[in-house]
Write a protein that holds these residues in place. Structure first.
Motif, short mmCIF file in Angstrom:
data_model
loop_
_atom_site.label_atom_id
_atom_site.label_comp_id
_atom_site.label_asym_id
_atom_site.label_seq_id
_atom_site.Cartn_x
_atom_site.Cartn_y
_atom_site.Cartn_z
N SER A 266 -85.40 65.18 -40.64
CA SER A 266 -84.56 66.21 -41.28
C SER A 266 -84.56 67.47 -40.44
O SER A 266 -85.45 67.70 -39.61
N ASP A 267 -83.55 68.29 -40.67
CA ASP A 267 -83.48 69.58 -39.98
C ASP A 267 -84.66 70.46 -40.36
O ASP A 267 -85.24 71.15 -39.52
N GLU A 268 -85.03 70.45 -41.65
CA GLU A 268 -86.12 71.32 -42.10
C GLU A 268 -87.43 70.98 -41.40
O GLU A 268 -88.17 71.87 -40.97
N ALA A 269 -87.72 69.67 -41.28
CA ALA A 269 -88.96 69.25 -40.60
C ALA A 269 -88.92 69.61 -39.13
O ALA A 269 -89.91 70.10 -38.56
N MET A 270 -87.77 69.40 -38.49
CA MET A 270 -87.67 69.71 -37.06
C MET A 270 -87.82 71.20 -36.81
O MET A 270 -88.49 71.62 -35.85
N ILE A 271 -87.23 72.01 -37.66
CA ILE A 271 -87.34 73.46 -37.48
C ILE A 271 -88.78 73.92 -37.62
O ILE A 271 -89.25 74.78 -36.87
N SER A 272 -89.51 73.36 -38.58
CA SER A 272 -90.89 73.80 -38.77
C SER A 272 -91.75 73.51 -37.54
O SER A 272 -92.60 74.32 -37.17
N VAL A 273 -91.53 72.36 -36.89
CA VAL A 273 -92.32 72.01 -35.71
C VAL A 273 -91.86 72.82 -34.50
O VAL A 273 -92.67 73.32 -33.71
N LEU A 274 -90.56 72.96 -34.31
CA LEU A 274 -90.06 73.78 -33.21
C LEU A 274 -90.55 75.22 -33.34
O LEU A 274 -90.96 75.85 -32.36
N ALA A 275 -90.53 75.74 -34.56
CA ALA A 275 -90.98 77.12 -34.78
C ALA A 275 -92.47 77.26 -34.45
O ALA A 275 -92.91 78.29 -33.92
N HIS A 276 -93.25 76.25 -34.77
CA HIS A 276 -94.68 76.26 -34.41
C HIS A 276 -94.85 76.45 -32.91
O HIS A 276 -95.62 77.31 -32.46
N GLU A 277 -94.12 75.63 -32.13
CA GLU A 277 -94.27 75.72 -30.66
C GLU A 277 -93.69 77.03 -30.12
O GLU A 277 -94.24 77.61 -29.16
N LEU A 278 -92.62 77.51 -30.70
CA LEU A 278 -92.04 78.78 -30.25
C LEU A 278 -93.01 79.94 -30.50
O LEU A 278 -93.05 80.90 -29.71
N THR A 279 -93.79 79.86 -31.56
CA THR A 279 -94.76 80.92 -31.84
C THR A 279 -95.87 80.93 -30.78
O THR A 279 -96.34 82.00 -30.38
N HIS A 280 -96.29 79.75 -30.33
CA HIS A 280 -97.24 79.70 -29.20
C HIS A 280 -96.67 80.41 -27.98
O HIS A 280 -97.35 81.19 -27.31
#
Length: 432
Positions: A266-280
């Protein structure tokens, strides 16, 4: 605290001011910091009234009282002798000396305490009033209910994410596998939106934890958001399997395991993981966001009792940014699906059976618990009946109603602004 350099001792009068010195800090107040009222004047008047009032007991001749009062006022005033006119005025108020002494003494005791309390409440930083907000037993029960609801939604949801432990058990997927290709397309499509949401969320958290008020911290946050906005590529990697990672020496690319790409449906799941890596990437090699990460970890540890230290501090904070970014995306993109289901998708990959942790990460289920404890409001939305998510719904195709000619994809108009229809959804797919 500085103490007055003068002392006083004269016969039976030595105990009056000496006792005042035992009340926390009164001996130092006339020579210390200025408080919201003239304590020196009040203390001087109090001493005069106490000494004059002793004449009721007739323990000493009146002539001796006048001399003793003058000497005590010289000591209290740090060397400034009292004037005869003042003494004459005080002697006229003998019948009021005891009540006035009681009132003035209460002012001297209560006012500094209230002033000090106001000073303590005005602190800022990680221990602000927001950070000290109570986490009640009812909140704990709500968090546990939200965890159960999240994992139950994963089972019911046709687009629910695959748990991490199931991903680990799968054989590797090639870059060309249809599921991996679909996941990569989804990641590339939502990356621009995720960059914007992450940058906004980092600023929001910095303000919430009172870490955006100084010029230095504001500069750190702005530099972090600039690094986030610079990310342009998602790179599939067979060897990464069920992981995603970033190389800080190459901060414009997120490497994504093909199994992970396929498992986030889902988009929601993908955004949560992408956002995690972007925060790093935002924190970068300079660890610009470490003050914020530490503040988040302290609050989570206080509310859950979990041991959050070392790399776990940053990992949990990145998860929080991921969850908040997915929530912001849900608010910006109304859909026909229930709100609790869409919110749960941001965390469903943590609904594991094998709840193991390591030195750098909390266990998956402990991660969900910490995130809901940090955002109790989100936990409440997950366990709600979902009616809030039905206020604005987009109609997907195909549906049982006749499809207008020349129309394709989604109708961008909320159903509530048109004639309400009962629609049966035959199938639904996220646009690629």
């Amino acid at each position: 605290m500085r103490a007055c350099g003068h002392s006083w001792k004269s016969g039976n009068r030595s105990g009056v001011i000496g006792k005042l010195g035992h009340i926390s800090g009164f001996a130092a107040l006339p020579c210390g910091k200025a408080l919201p009222f003239r304590q020196r004047t009040l203390l001087t008047l109090l001493a005069r009234l106490c000494l004059v009032g002793s004449s009721w007991r007739q323990s000493l001749p009146v002539a001796n009282n006048e001399a003793a009062v003058r000497q005590s006022l010289t000591a209290l005033g740090c060397g400034n002798a009292a004037k005869p006119r003042e003494l004459a005025f005080i002697l006229k108020l003998q019948h009021l000396s005891l009540p006035l002494a009681i009132v003035l003494l209460s002012q001297l005791v209560l006012t500094p305490l209230s002033f000090a309390q106001r000073r303590r409440v005005s602190r800022t930083g990680a221990h602000s009033s927001a950070a000290r907000k109570a986490f009640s037993p009812a909140d704990r029960r709500l968090v546990e209910r939200a965890i159960g609801q999240t994992c139950a939604e994963r089972i019911r949801d046709p687009f629910g994410s695959m748990p991490i432990d199931e991903m680990q058990a799968r054989p590797s997927l090639s870059v060309g596998h249809p599921d991996a290709v679909a996941g990569l397309r989804r990641a590339e499509r939502v990356l621009p939106t995720t960059r914007r949401l992450v940058a906004r969320t980092i600023v929001q958290l910095a303000k919430e934890y009172n870490l955006y008020g100084t010029g230095l911290m504001r500069a750190r946050v702005d530099a972090a958001t600039a690094r986030v906005e610079a990310v342009r590529r998602v790179k599939p990697d067979v060897d990464a399997r069920d992981n995603a990672s970033v190389l800080l020496r190459e901060p414009r690319t997120i490497e994504f395991g093909t199994i992970f790409l396929a498992g986030l449906r889902s988009d929601e799941a993908m955004i949560s993981v992408l956002a995690h890596e972007l925060t790093h990437i935002g924190s970068g090699q300079a660890n610009s966001l470490q003050p914020l990460f530490r503040a988040i970890a302290r609050r989570a540890a206080a509310r859950t009792g979990l041991l959050i230290q070392g790399q776990r501090i940053e990992e949990l904070s990145c998860d929080l940014v991921g969850m908040m970014s997915a929530r912001a995306y849900i608010r910006e993109t109304p859909a026909w699906e229930p709100l609790p289901r869409r919110l749960a998708r941001a965390l469903e990959h943590n609904c594991v059976d094998d709840d193991a942790s390591d030195d750098d990460h909390l266990s998956p289920r402990s991660t969900i618990r910490a995130l809901f404890a940090l955002d109790v409001g989100l936990a409440g939305e997950v366990v709600s009946d979902g009616t809030a998510g039905a206020l604005f719904m987009l109609q997907p195709w195909p549906v049982s109603a006749a499809r207008p000619s020349g129309k394709a994809g989604y109708l961008g108009e909320p159903l509530l602004t048109r004639r309400l229809l009962t629609l049966r959804v035959d199938s639904f797919h996220y646009p690629s």
